[in-house]
Design a protein around this motif. Structure first.
Motif, PDB file in Angstrom:
ATOM      1  N   PRO A 127       1.016  -1.483  -0.487  1.00 15.02           N
ATOM      2  CA  PRO A 127       0.211  -0.391   0.063  1.00 15.02           C
ATOM      3  C   PRO A 127       0.803   1.376  -0.140  1.00 15.02           C
ATOM      4  N   ARG A 128       2.223   1.573   0.711  1.00 14.63           N
ATOM      5  CA  ARG A 128       2.935   2.554   0.599  1.00 14.63           C
ATOM      6  C   ARG A 128       3.433   2.295  -0.751  1.00 14.63           C
ATOM      7  N   ASP A 129       3.823   1.837  -1.886  1.00 10.72           N
ATOM      8  CA  ASP A 129       3.884   1.880  -2.749  1.00 10.72           C
ATOM      9  C   ASP A 129       2.920   2.745  -4.024  1.00 10.72           C
ATOM     10  N   ALA A 130       1.464   2.322  -3.655  1.00  5.43           N
ATOM     11  CA  ALA A 130       0.272   2.069  -4.075  1.00  5.43           C
ATOM     12  C   ALA A 130       0.009   3.741  -4.173  1.00  5.43           C
ATOM     13  N   MET A 131      -0.296   4.052  -2.753  1.00  7.97           N
ATOM     14  CA  MET A 131      -0.540   5.393  -2.007  1.00  7.97           C
ATOM     15  C   MET A 131       0.939   6.631  -3.090  1.00  7.97           C
ATOM     16  N   LEU A 132       2.209   5.903  -3.222  1.00  9.30           N
ATOM     17  CA  LEU A 132       2.957   6.974  -3.427  1.00  9.30           C
ATOM     18  C   LEU A 132       2.203   6.931  -5.556  1.00  9.30           C
ATOM     19  N   SER A 133       1.997   5.759  -5.607  1.00 10.14           N
ATOM     20  CA  SER A 133       1.324   6.273  -6.927  1.00 10.14           C
ATOM     21  C   SER A 133       0.846   6.375  -7.980  1.00 10.14           C
ATOM     22  N   ALA A 134      -0.382   6.206  -6.777  1.00 10.99           N
ATOM     23  CA  ALA A 134      -2.413   7.352  -7.439  1.00 10.99           C
ATOM     24  C   ALA A 134      -1.954   8.295  -6.967  1.00 10.99           C
TER      25      ALA A 134
ATOM     26  N   SER B 106      -6.898   3.873   2.931  1.00 12.93           N
ATOM     27  CA  SER B 106      -6.304   3.246   3.960  1.00 12.93           C
ATOM     28  C   SER B 106      -7.583   2.417   4.014  1.00 12.93           C
ATOM     29  N   GLU B 107      -8.936   3.052   3.354  1.00 16.52           N
ATOM     30  CA  GLU B 107      -9.273   2.358   2.696  1.00 16.52           C
ATOM     31  C   GLU B 107      -9.993   1.052   2.024  1.00 16.52           C
ATOM     32  N   TYR B 108      -8.527   1.169   0.377  1.00 19.57           N
ATOM     33  CA  TYR B 108      -8.822   0.186   0.588  1.00 19.57           C
ATOM     34  C   TYR B 108      -7.694  -0.919   0.836  1.00 19.57           C
ATOM     35  N   VAL B 109      -6.998  -0.863   1.820  1.00 11.91           N
ATOM     36  CA  VAL B 109      -6.615  -1.700   2.422  1.00 11.91           C
ATOM     37  C   VAL B 109      -7.680  -2.519   3.330  1.00 11.91           C
ATOM     38  N   ASP B 110      -8.544  -1.776   4.140  1.00 12.20           N
ATOM     39  CA  ASP B 110      -9.710  -2.468   4.557  1.00 12.20           C
ATOM     40  C   ASP B 110      -9.567  -3.485   3.728  1.00 12.20           C
ATOM     41  N   GLY B 111     -10.411  -2.818   2.433  1.00 14.04           N
ATOM     42  CA  GLY B 111     -10.791  -3.922   1.184  1.00 14.04           C
ATOM     43  C   GLY B 111     -10.467  -4.943   0.877  1.00 14.04           C
ATOM     44  N   TRP B 112      -8.930  -4.838   0.650  1.00 15.49           N
ATOM     45  CA  TRP B 112      -8.212  -5.965   1.296  1.00 15.49           C
ATOM     46  C   TRP B 112      -8.347  -6.600   2.468  1.00 15.49           C
ATOM     47  N   GLU B 113      -8.518  -6.645   3.282  1.00 16.41           N
ATOM     48  CA  GLU B 113      -8.978  -7.822   4.405  1.00 16.41           C
ATOM     49  C   GLU B 113      -9.576  -8.739   3.717  1.00 16.41           C
ATOM     50  N   GLN B 114     -11.110  -7.344   3.875  1.00 18.37           N
ATOM     51  CA  GLN B 114     -12.162  -8.806   2.964  1.00 18.37           C
ATOM     52  C   GLN B 114     -11.673  -9.286   1.663  1.00 18.37           C
ATOM     53  N   TRP B 115     -11.374  -8.963   1.431  1.00 15.68           N
ATOM     54  CA  TRP B 115     -11.478  -9.889   0.038  1.00 15.68           C
ATOM     55  C   TRP B 115     -10.532 -11.027  -0.028  1.00 15.68           C
ATOM     56  N   MET B 116      -9.831 -11.093   0.733  1.00 12.85           N
ATOM     57  CA  MET B 116      -9.089 -11.954   1.136  1.00 12.85           C
ATOM     58  C   MET B 116      -9.335 -13.082   2.310  1.00 12.85           C
ATOM     59  N   LYS B 117     -10.363 -12.384   2.705  1.00  9.82           N
ATOM     60  CA  LYS B 117     -11.046 -13.246   3.693  1.00  9.82           C
ATOM     61  C   LYS B 117     -12.230 -14.397   2.727  1.00  9.82           C
TER      62      LYS B 117
ATOM     63  N   PHE C 273      -0.368   0.842   8.943  1.00  3.27           N
ATOM     64  CA  PHE C 273      -0.449  -0.343   8.164  1.00  3.27           C
ATOM     65  C   PHE C 273       0.555  -1.672   8.819  1.00  3.27           C
ATOM     66  N   GLY C 274       1.312  -2.064   9.664  1.00  2.79           N
ATOM     67  CA  GLY C 274       2.442  -2.770  10.428  1.00  2.79           C
ATOM     68  C   GLY C 274       1.662  -3.787  10.105  1.00  2.79           C
ATOM     69  N   GLU C 275       0.927  -3.874  11.348  1.00  8.77           N
ATOM     70  CA  GLU C 275       0.024  -5.185  11.120  1.00  8.77           C
ATOM     71  C   GLU C 275      -0.609  -5.936   9.050  1.00  8.77           C
ATOM     72  N   TYR C 276      -1.085  -4.819   8.169  1.00  6.13           N
ATOM     73  CA  TYR C 276      -0.945  -5.333   7.536  1.00  6.13           C
ATOM     74  C   TYR C 276      -0.234  -5.687   6.219  1.00  6.13           C
ATOM     75  N   LEU C 277       0.446  -5.016   6.500  1.00  4.75           N
ATOM     76  CA  LEU C 277       1.841  -5.549   5.702  1.00  4.75           C
ATOM     77  C   LEU C 277       2.876  -6.231   6.369  1.00  4.75           C
ATOM     78  N   GLU C 278       2.388  -6.568   7.158  1.00  4.46           N
ATOM     79  CA  GLU C 278       2.998  -8.496   7.743  1.00  4.46           C
ATOM     80  C   GLU C 278       2.168  -9.534   7.401  1.00  4.46           C
ATOM     81  N   LYS C 279       1.145  -9.637   7.062  1.00  6.35           N
ATOM     82  CA  LYS C 279      -0.273 -10.031   6.354  1.00  6.35           C
ATOM     83  C   LYS C 279       0.453 -10.530   5.051  1.00  6.35           C
ATOM     84  N   MET C 280       0.265  -9.303   5.151  1.00  7.44           N
ATOM     85  CA  MET C 280       0.353  -8.575   3.520  1.00  7.44           C
ATOM     86  C   MET C 280       1.800  -9.434   2.545  1.00  7.44           C
TER      87      MET C 280
END
Length: 244
Positions: free
Chosen positions: A103-110, A141-152, A233-240
């Motif tokens: 997400p850090r690269d995604a936000m920079l690119s956006a 952050s909104e799309y990181v939340d979306g990532w978690e939902q899609w992963m489930k 994003f630390g918790e999410y980055l580890e899961k990713m």
């Protein structure tokens, strides 16, 4: 059936959508842009890449009509899964893929893309409002939340942008298998080769492939900003599977 190619913004989602679209085209399925025109779906599907936007009941009902009439086509989305999308996936009307990126690269690119379009074309796009670090972090952050939902959702094929860059053959093979295609089919092999990183499709409209370096945020964000991102994003980055 509707094949839904979902992705985190600026995570190679345009590239992934077109790869999925052209792989499915080898089956003789319908061209998404023709479905958009024939069924008067211009109000809910974008012209380039046929992005459906929010997966609301109204929008899904509108695109379900041609599917119920026997058409198979590929749509793009960025939004989180809704109860309606989940129901259609469980019912077999939607088959979904999901691609994400650090997400850090995604936000920079956006932020870069929004600024670049504004400077070159003189008009804003969906990212041009991302004028500072805080706004951009809140946006992704909104799309990181979306990532978690899609992963489930077990029946969704998940892919990482970085893996498509580093091990394209394996990732393309996974996608081909998921779509139920024959990997030895000459047409399938030709499509997979076309969308190889650096391949002939790279300049194609709708691919939106610019720079694409992994870890570019480390050279663009300050140490203080990187620390903020690690906390956010630390918790999410580890899961990713990304290094903090």
């Amino acid at each position: 059936m509707i094949v839904l190619a979902v992705g985190m913004p600026r995570a190679g989602s345009g590239w992934h959508y077109n790869l999925v679209h052209d792989l499915m085209a080898t089956t003789g399925c319908d061209e998404a842009r023709e479905i958009r025109s024939r069924y008067h779906l211009e109000s809910i599907l974008t012209e380039v890449n046929c992005n459906i936007g929010v997966l609301s009941l109204r929008r899904l009902a509108m695109v379900s009509r041609p599917a119920l009439m026997g058409h198979t086509f590929v749509l793009k989305a960025h939004s989180a899964p809704t109860v309606w999308a989940r129901l259609l996936m469980r019912g077999g009307m939607i088959r979904a893929t999901y691609i994400y990126r650090d997400p850090r690269d995604a936000m920079l690119s956006a932020a870069d893309y929004g600024r670049r379009v504004l400077e070159k074309q003189g008009r804003p796009n969906a990212f041009s409002h991302l004028t500072d670090f805080q706004k951009t972090m809140d946006f992704i952050s909104e799309y990181v939340d979306g990532w978690e939902q899609w992963m489930k959702i077990p029946q969704v094929l998940k892919a990482r942008y970085e893996d498509l860059l580093s091990d394209y053959d394996a990732e393309a093979a996974r996608l081909v298998e998921y779509l139920g295609l024959t990997p030895t089919d000459k047409r399938v092999k030709a499509v997979a080769e076309k969308y190889r990183p650096g391949g002939e499709a790279q300049g194609q409209q709708g691919i939106h492939f610019f720079k694409g370096q992994v870890g570019r945020f480390r050279t663009r964000y300050s140490a203080e900003e990187q620390a903020i991102l690690a906390e956010r994003f630390g918790e999410y980055l580890e899961k990713m599977g990304y290094e903090i």
